[in-house]
Design a protein around this motif. Structure first.
Motif, PDB file in Angstrom:
ATOM      1  N   GLY A 186       0.785  -1.226   0.000  1.00  0.00           N
ATOM      2  CA  GLY A 186       0.000   0.000   0.000  1.00  0.00           C
ATOM      3  C   GLY A 186       0.818   1.277   0.000  1.00  0.00           C
ATOM      4  O   GLY A 186       1.753   1.454  -0.787  1.00  0.00           O
ATOM      5  N   THR A 187       0.471   2.191   0.913  1.00  0.00           N
ATOM      6  CA  THR A 187       1.132   3.488   0.990  1.00  0.00           C
ATOM      7  C   THR A 187       2.615   3.358   1.308  1.00  0.00           C
ATOM      8  O   THR A 187       3.433   4.175   0.860  1.00  0.00           O
ATOM      9  CB  THR A 187       0.448   4.362   2.062  1.00  0.00           C
ATOM     10  OG1 THR A 187      -0.943   4.481   1.763  1.00  0.00           O
ATOM     11  CG2 THR A 187       1.064   5.751   2.103  1.00  0.00           C
ATOM     12  N   LEU A 188       2.978   2.316   2.050  1.00  0.00           N
ATOM     13  CA  LEU A 188       4.385   2.107   2.381  1.00  0.00           C
ATOM     14  C   LEU A 188       5.203   1.882   1.112  1.00  0.00           C
ATOM     15  O   LEU A 188       6.374   2.257   1.050  1.00  0.00           O
ATOM     16  CB  LEU A 188       4.528   0.912   3.320  1.00  0.00           C
ATOM     17  CG  LEU A 188       3.883   1.075   4.706  1.00  0.00           C
ATOM     18  CD1 LEU A 188       3.954  -0.232   5.482  1.00  0.00           C
ATOM     19  CD2 LEU A 188       4.560   2.196   5.489  1.00  0.00           C
ATOM     20  N   SER A 189       4.589   1.282   0.123  1.00  0.00           N
ATOM     21  CA  SER A 189       5.265   1.099  -1.162  1.00  0.00           C
ATOM     22  C   SER A 189       5.421   2.424  -1.889  1.00  0.00           C
ATOM     23  O   SER A 189       6.486   2.732  -2.422  1.00  0.00           O
ATOM     24  CB  SER A 189       4.478   0.106  -2.022  1.00  0.00           C
ATOM     25  OG  SER A 189       5.036   0.009  -3.305  1.00  0.00           O
ATOM     26  N   LEU A 190       4.369   3.225  -1.907  1.00  0.00           N
ATOM     27  CA  LEU A 190       4.419   4.523  -2.586  1.00  0.00           C
ATOM     28  C   LEU A 190       5.448   5.454  -1.952  1.00  0.00           C
ATOM     29  O   LEU A 190       6.055   6.287  -2.637  1.00  0.00           O
ATOM     30  CB  LEU A 190       3.040   5.174  -2.561  1.00  0.00           C
ATOM     31  CG  LEU A 190       1.922   4.428  -3.312  1.00  0.00           C
ATOM     32  CD1 LEU A 190       0.590   5.147  -3.138  1.00  0.00           C
ATOM     33  CD2 LEU A 190       2.266   4.294  -4.788  1.00  0.00           C
ATOM     34  N   MET A 191       5.671   5.305  -0.663  1.00  0.00           N
ATOM     35  CA  MET A 191       6.656   6.143   0.024  1.00  0.00           C
ATOM     36  C   MET A 191       8.069   5.916  -0.513  1.00  0.00           C
ATOM     37  O   MET A 191       8.931   6.801  -0.417  1.00  0.00           O
ATOM     38  CB  MET A 191       6.628   5.859   1.535  1.00  0.00           C
ATOM     39  CG  MET A 191       5.388   6.368   2.249  1.00  0.00           C
ATOM     40  SD  MET A 191       5.288   5.763   3.959  1.00  0.00           S
ATOM     41  CE  MET A 191       6.774   6.466   4.654  1.00  0.00           C
ATOM     42  N   GLN A 192       8.316   4.746  -1.107  1.00  0.00           N
ATOM     43  CA  GLN A 192       9.652   4.454  -1.628  1.00  0.00           C
ATOM     44  C   GLN A 192      10.003   5.331  -2.819  1.00  0.00           C
ATOM     45  O   GLN A 192      11.177   5.538  -3.122  1.00  0.00           O
ATOM     46  CB  GLN A 192       9.765   2.977  -1.995  1.00  0.00           C
ATOM     47  CG  GLN A 192       9.351   2.005  -0.898  1.00  0.00           C
ATOM     48  CD  GLN A 192       9.974   2.324   0.454  1.00  0.00           C
ATOM     49  OE1 GLN A 192      11.183   2.535   0.572  1.00  0.00           O
ATOM     50  NE2 GLN A 192       9.134   2.360   1.485  1.00  0.00           N
ATOM     51  N   MET A 193       9.005   5.846  -3.514  1.00  0.00           N
ATOM     52  CA  MET A 193       9.267   6.759  -4.626  1.00  0.00           C
ATOM     53  C   MET A 193       9.989   8.002  -4.123  1.00  0.00           C
ATOM     54  O   MET A 193      10.961   8.473  -4.735  1.00  0.00           O
ATOM     55  CB  MET A 193       7.954   7.135  -5.317  1.00  0.00           C
ATOM     56  CG  MET A 193       7.240   5.970  -5.976  1.00  0.00           C
ATOM     57  SD  MET A 193       5.562   6.391  -6.515  1.00  0.00           S
ATOM     58  CE  MET A 193       5.910   7.698  -7.699  1.00  0.00           C
ATOM     59  N   THR A 194       9.532   8.540  -2.996  1.00  0.00           N
ATOM     60  CA  THR A 194      10.163   9.726  -2.414  1.00  0.00           C
ATOM     61  C   THR A 194      11.528   9.392  -1.841  1.00  0.00           C
ATOM     62  O   THR A 194      12.505  10.130  -2.046  1.00  0.00           O
ATOM     63  CB  THR A 194       9.271  10.309  -1.303  1.00  0.00           C
ATOM     64  OG1 THR A 194       7.981  10.608  -1.835  1.00  0.00           O
ATOM     65  CG2 THR A 194       9.886  11.567  -0.717  1.00  0.00           C
TER      66      THR A 194
END
Length: 303
Positions: A186-194
């Motif tokens: 989820g969001t934890l994955s999207l945080m890796q972009m930053t």
């Protein structure tokens, strides 16, 4: 009586196995069926031609038609570094299944299956070696590991590799291959972009080259982050490079997209990719680029 009449006489002892065994008892074993590996022949996705696997391996998994087949981290690192000499850097361990993601198959089981199939801990692997004599940190993203999806482990691996490059004062190269973010995180994955973007900024602050090699396919959040932040962008022939899929775009804009859209050659013509390079030529091309960029860095520091 009828049963006795139809009953076949028993074969005399010592004659089991047919007439060939009776004439020459050892000849049957000499012509026994041999086990043939299931993957001895590989089908070309473009032409359907069956290719002898050792020949395909010798050609770096490029078919006679020029199709660049997907390869894993081990093969990629071996063919990239001089003489195949690689120093593997352990990938960081993170909390697995932090969201207890509900699915038809537990996330933990998917991870175990992917690790067994690829031999890697997660979708990214780190190797250090020399490319045309230039020491380099290389990260390889393996599409065979859950679609090369970007999760917490992959993000931590990218950051560790960037810090390794800074510690060694050497360039950073990444081979991307991904369907995007890992939905099970989820969001934890999207945080890796930053987080990966910040790691690229650290490389820039250290004055170190960051080169991206786009392989088939590179899409989603990976394209929206570190895959498009390189100092130089190379791509393998006919690699699919996109943010969202062709069908989604066509349905959104209600237009038919041109042939070759989202392929590396199409993007090179429009400046999104610097050069399309065949796999056998990549080590020499990377070596030339990295030496040039490091030479410029040395002159800048001297000035």
């Amino acid at each position: 009586m009828a049963d006795q009449k139809n009953e076949k006489p028993a074969r005399p002892q010592g004659t089991q196995g047919g007439w060939l065994s009776r004439i020459a008892p050892g000849i049957r074993n000499a012509f026994a069926k041999r086990e043939t590996p299931e993957n001895l022949w590989v089908k070309c996705p473009d032409t359907g031609e069956m290719i002898y696997r050792p020949d395909l391996e010798a050609a770096l998994w490029v078919t006679p038609s020029g199709h660049h087949m997907r390869i894993g981290a081990k093969d990629r690192l071996t063919i990239t570094f001089d003489d195949g000499v690689v120093e593997r850097i352990a990938t960081p361990h993170v909390t697995e299944d932090p969201l207890k993601f509900p699915d038809d198959r537990p996330y933990g089981e998917r991870l175990k299956a992917a690790r067994k199939a690829t031999g890697e801990h997660d979708a990214m692997a780190i190797g250090v070696g020399k490319i045309q004599g230039q020491e380099t940190v290389v990260v390889v993203q393996d599409f065979a590991f859950m679609g090369g999806s970007l999760g917490m482990a992959a993000g931590e691996t990218f950051i560790k590799a960037a810090h390794e490059a800074i510690a060694r004062q050497c360039p950073f190269v990444i081979f991307t291959a991904s369907g995007g973010a890992r939905m099970q995180e989820g969001t934890l994955s999207l945080m890796q972009m930053t987080r990966t973007t910040l790691a690229v900024n650290e490389l820039r602050a250290a004055g170190l080259p960051y080169v991206v090699v786009l392989t088939d396919p590179t899409s989603g959040g990976v394209t929206a982050s570190y895959a498009m932040l390189g100092d130089v962008h190379l791509a393998e022939p006919n690699a699919m490079i996109a943010f969202s899929g062709r069908r989604v775009i066509e349905q959104t804009i209600r237009e038919i997209l041109p042939p070759g859209f989202q392929r590396s050659e199409f993007l090179a013509e429009r400046g999104m990719v610097d050069r399309v390079v065949s796999r056998p030529d990549l080590p020499a091309m990377l070596g030339s680029i990295l030496k040039t960029l490091m030479l410029g860095r040395a002159r800048s520091r001297a000035a």
